[in-house]
Design an enzyme around this catalytic site. Structure first.
Site, PDB file in Angstrom:
ATOM      1  N   ASP A 215      -5.191   9.007  17.099  1.00 15.18           N
ATOM      2  CA  ASP A 215      -5.563   8.766  15.696  1.00 15.18           C
ATOM      3  C   ASP A 215      -6.229   7.401  15.543  1.00 15.18           C
ATOM      4  O   ASP A 215      -5.875   6.623  14.657  1.00 15.18           O
ATOM      5  CB  ASP A 215      -4.331   8.872  14.793  1.00 15.18           C
ATOM      6  CG  ASP A 215      -4.704   9.204  13.342  1.00 15.18           C
ATOM      7  OD1 ASP A 215      -5.843   9.657  13.118  1.00 15.18           O
ATOM      8  OD2 ASP A 215      -3.868   9.013  12.457  1.00 15.18           O
TER       9      ASP A 215
ATOM     10  N   GLY B  48       0.833  -1.201   0.000  1.00 15.36           N
ATOM     11  CA  GLY B  48       0.000   0.000   0.000  1.00 15.36           C
ATOM     12  C   GLY B  48       0.864   1.245   0.000  1.00 15.36           C
ATOM     13  O   GLY B  48       2.062   1.213   0.268  1.00 15.36           O
TER      14      GLY B  48
ATOM     15  N   GLY C 189       0.716   5.538   1.122  1.00 10.41           N
ATOM     16  CA  GLY C 189       0.007   6.592   1.833  1.00 10.41           C
ATOM     17  C   GLY C 189       0.746   7.913   1.753  1.00 10.41           C
ATOM     18  O   GLY C 189       1.736   8.066   1.027  1.00 10.41           O
TER      19      GLY C 189
ATOM     20  N   VAL D 135       4.319   0.927   1.975  1.00  8.02           N
ATOM     21  CA  VAL D 135       4.466  -0.281   2.780  1.00  8.02           C
ATOM     22  C   VAL D 135       4.750  -1.461   1.849  1.00  8.02           C
ATOM     23  O   VAL D 135       4.053  -1.650   0.850  1.00  8.02           O
ATOM     24  CB  VAL D 135       3.202  -0.558   3.618  1.00  8.02           C
ATOM     25  CG1 VAL D 135       3.394  -1.816   4.470  1.00  8.02           C
ATOM     26  CG2 VAL D 135       2.885   0.638   4.501  1.00  8.02           C
TER      27      VAL D 135
ATOM     28  N   GLY E 228       4.432   7.467   3.266  1.00  7.10           N
ATOM     29  CA  GLY E 228       5.357   6.445   2.827  1.00  7.10           C
ATOM     30  C   GLY E 228       4.659   5.289   2.144  1.00  7.10           C
ATOM     31  O   GLY E 228       3.437   5.271   1.975  1.00  7.10           O
TER      32      GLY E 228
ATOM     33  N   LYS F  43       7.464  -0.231   6.312  1.00  7.16           N
ATOM     34  CA  LYS F  43       6.977   1.067   5.877  1.00  7.16           C
ATOM     35  C   LYS F  43       8.179   1.978   5.637  1.00  7.16           C
ATOM     36  O   LYS F  43       8.890   2.358   6.574  1.00  7.16           O
ATOM     37  CB  LYS F  43       6.062   1.688   6.948  1.00  7.16           C
ATOM     38  CG  LYS F  43       5.444   3.010   6.544  1.00  7.16           C
ATOM     39  CD  LYS F  43       4.491   3.503   7.623  1.00  7.16           C
ATOM     40  CE  LYS F  43       3.815   4.813   7.234  1.00  7.16           C
ATOM     41  NZ  LYS F  43       2.881   5.279   8.288  1.00  7.16           N
TER      42      LYS F  43
END
Length: 607
Positions: free
Chosen positions: A419, A301, A303, A308, A306, A322
């Site tokens: 979060d 993935g 984001g 992963v 960064g 990551k």
């Protein structure tokens, strides 16, 4: 039975023989020192000319020498020698003194990553050195010993805004990776080594050495023997061992053949315990990161901060790596995450195996969780192929609550996550949830009723109202409770909380719609397939509504939430309407319709 007695007798004699050999090894590698006041030197270090080669670790970094003044000298480079004052073998830290008056000048020409040593804190910060006119400097971070009469040298965080730091008229002269030694006036340097790891031996009151039966660099523990006992064992072992050596070798070969599988397995377990059971993350080089990800072959993935990748720590351990982008803010969040999650271990908190801080390249190495994040499943409840089922949703809610409760109550210091959202809840192969992403986390004392914050932290839609406005109360662990409540309500309804059109007066706020149904005793109008699912959905909805009360004092603790979810919840009352005092605030807030990390304007603090 006779054969067993024979084996056992041979085994005892063999132990006597090998113990005497170990006694010889031990006497050959006694501790030594330079002068009467110097530190005791033993494995992994050795003093050149005083101790044989096998008494130290097979790297030149651990080779010491004695100066003319009987100082114990560690030579980091051909031109840089440190005088060692103390060696702490339990914490694996050496304290050394540099005779030059300016330690920062030494650090400019030395790359710590090529050595086995780290600064004692374990974290290096990337700095950029600037040469500025001493007449227009107006900032902290000056390094006096590098500055002159008409100029000043400053060390500034490499990811800082040059314009904001008023450095546009200065000249960049060097990039450097350091701890707090750039500002230190004294010339005392503390260095830590992690390999070889002899902490377990030292903790048990034993000593560490190279394995006597290995040509590599593997180590083992051994106990110090008294001189009289050692001499007696040497004599006895030499006499009896020479007679029964053949029998002992036969026995060892048979034992080796029959127990080979068990010993290989145990060796893997021991290595895993040494590396990871101390709950301290390992530090990897960027070459290690590339190797474990097979040159970043399998991307999981991507984001804002960064990418992963899937990787292997070993043949048995899969990891998610990551790799952080070199953007503003990564330095603070990177150190925050390693320093927070690296000290904890819980079944419902993601495991951090290690990190990479190699120059400007940073990466985090987590345990690999094959079922991705909770977000993948809860926003498509109308799709049967993705819906997890109400029983599993309750199990996941309970696991998340236990993980957050551990952060709030189970650690030495309370950890506030700030979060909690579906993307940060990862699922293992059995759909057990694990709280992840501690980049915004904050530590505080368990007896601290409020925490200080200058910028709002979190994701719109899950952020507690007091986080972005102190009119609703002080920021505390109850802020995580609010985020958990919004997460649970999203799990119940399959709605994306952050994408609700909250600024449109004609569309009702989804949690408020759910509250109105519960208040009048109506069905939640959800897809129910099995008996008992209605009750589970109702319990989860009520728990979520209790957690999102706008007054932090009215929200339950996570411990109470765990107790509710572990019980039946038959008599669980509907909470007060959390939206009565929030209608006007919500209408005027104009909250965005998509999720994003924010750094809001500075909040005026009220303690």
């Amino acid at each position: 039975m006779g054969q067993m007695v024979e084996y056992f007798s041979c085994f005892l004699l063999f132990i006597s023989f090998t113990t005497s050999v170990h006694g010889l090894y031990m006497n050959d590698c006694n501790s030594s020192r330079c002068g009467s006041n110097g530190p005791l030197v033993r494995f992994p270090f050795r003093i050149q000319g005083k101790q044989p080669d096998h008494c130290g670790y097979p790297q030149h970094w651990f080779l010491l020498s004695c100066s003319e003044n009987n100082d114990t000298v560690l030579q980091l480079t051909p031109s840089w020698k440190l005088s060692i004052k103390k060696i702490n073998y339990k914490s694996q830290v050496i304290s050394a003194y540099d005779s030059e008056d300016c330690l920062p000048r030494r650090l400019l020409n030395f790359n710590l990553s090529v050595s086995p040593f780290l600064f004692n804190s374990g974290y290096n910060q990337e700095y950029t050195l600037f040469n500025c006119s001493s007449e227009n400097e107006d900032h902290n971070g000056q390094i006096p010993c590098l500055s002159g009469l008409h100029y000043a040298v400053y060390a500034i965080y490499s990811d800082a805004d040059i314009g904001y730091q008023n450095l546009l008229s200065c000249t960049k002269i060097h990039d450097i990776s350091s701890d707090n030694y750039l500002y230190q006036q004294q010339n005392i340097l503390e260095l830590h080594w992690s390999d070889p790891n002899c902490r377990l031996c030292e903790t048990k009151g034993k000593y560490c050495r190279l394995q006597s039966n290995s040509t590599g660099s593997r180590t083992e523990c051994y106990a110090m023997l008294k001189r009289g006992s050692s001499t007696k064992l040497i004599t006895t072992g030499a006499t009896l061992g020479s007679i029964l050596l053949v029998g002992a070798v036969v026995m060892v070969l048979r034992m080796y053949s029959s127990n080979k599988t068990d010993r290989e397995y145990q060796s893997k377990i021991d290595k895993l315990l040494d590396d990871y059971k101390s709950f301290k993350p390992s530090r990897f080089s960027f070459a290690d990161i590339k190797r474990m990800t097979n040159q970043f072959k399998d991307e999981l993935g991507r984001g804002a901060y960064g990418t992963v990748y899937k990787g292997k720590l070993s043949d048995e351990i899969m990891v998610a790596v990551k790799v952080l982008t070199n953007s503003k803010g990564n330095g603070e969040e990177f150190v925050n995450e390693v320093g927070t999650i690296g000290r904890i271990h819980h079944v419902n908190v993601v495991r951090l195996f290690g990190f990479c801080a190699d120059g400007f390249r940073r990466a985090l190495v987590y345990e690999y969780l094959p079922n991705d994040s909770l977000q993948k499943f809860i926003s498509t409840s109308h799709t049967k192929s993705h819906f997890l089922g109400w029983g599993r949703l309750k199990h996941i809610s309970l696991g998340i609550a236990k993980g957050i409760d551990y952060l709030h109550q189970g650690c030495d210091q309370r950890i506030l996550h700030f979060d909690i959202k579906p993307q940060n809840i990862l699922l293992d192969h059995d759909f057990n949830p694990k709280v992840s992403d501690f980049g915004l986390a904050k530590l505080c004392g368990k007896d601290q009723s409020a925490v200080s914050m200058t910028t709002a932290k979190g994701t719109i839609g899950y952020m507690a109202p007091e986080v972005f406005s102190r009119n609703f109360g002080n920021v505390s662990y109850k802020s995580d409770v609010y985020s958990f409540g919004m997460l649970v309500l999203e799990m119940v309804g399959g709605r994306k909380i952050g994408e609700e059109t909250m600024g449109n007066d004609e569309e009702i706020y989804y949690p408020e719609w759910m509250y109105n149904l519960l208040e009048v005793g109506e069905d939640l109008r959800l897809e129910i397939e099995e008996d008992g699912d209605t009750q589970i959905a109702k319990i989860l909805a009520i728990v979520g509504l209790w957690c999102i009360q706008w007054n932090p004092m009215e929200r339950p603790s996570m411990k109470t939430v765990v107790q509710i979810l572990e019980g039946e919840g038959d008599n669980l009352p509907v909470p007060p309407n959390p939206f009565t005092s929030a209608v006007s605030a919500r209408k005027n807030a104009k909250m965005p319709q998509r999720r994003l990390h924010l750094e809001l304007e500075i909040i005026s603090e009220t303690e």
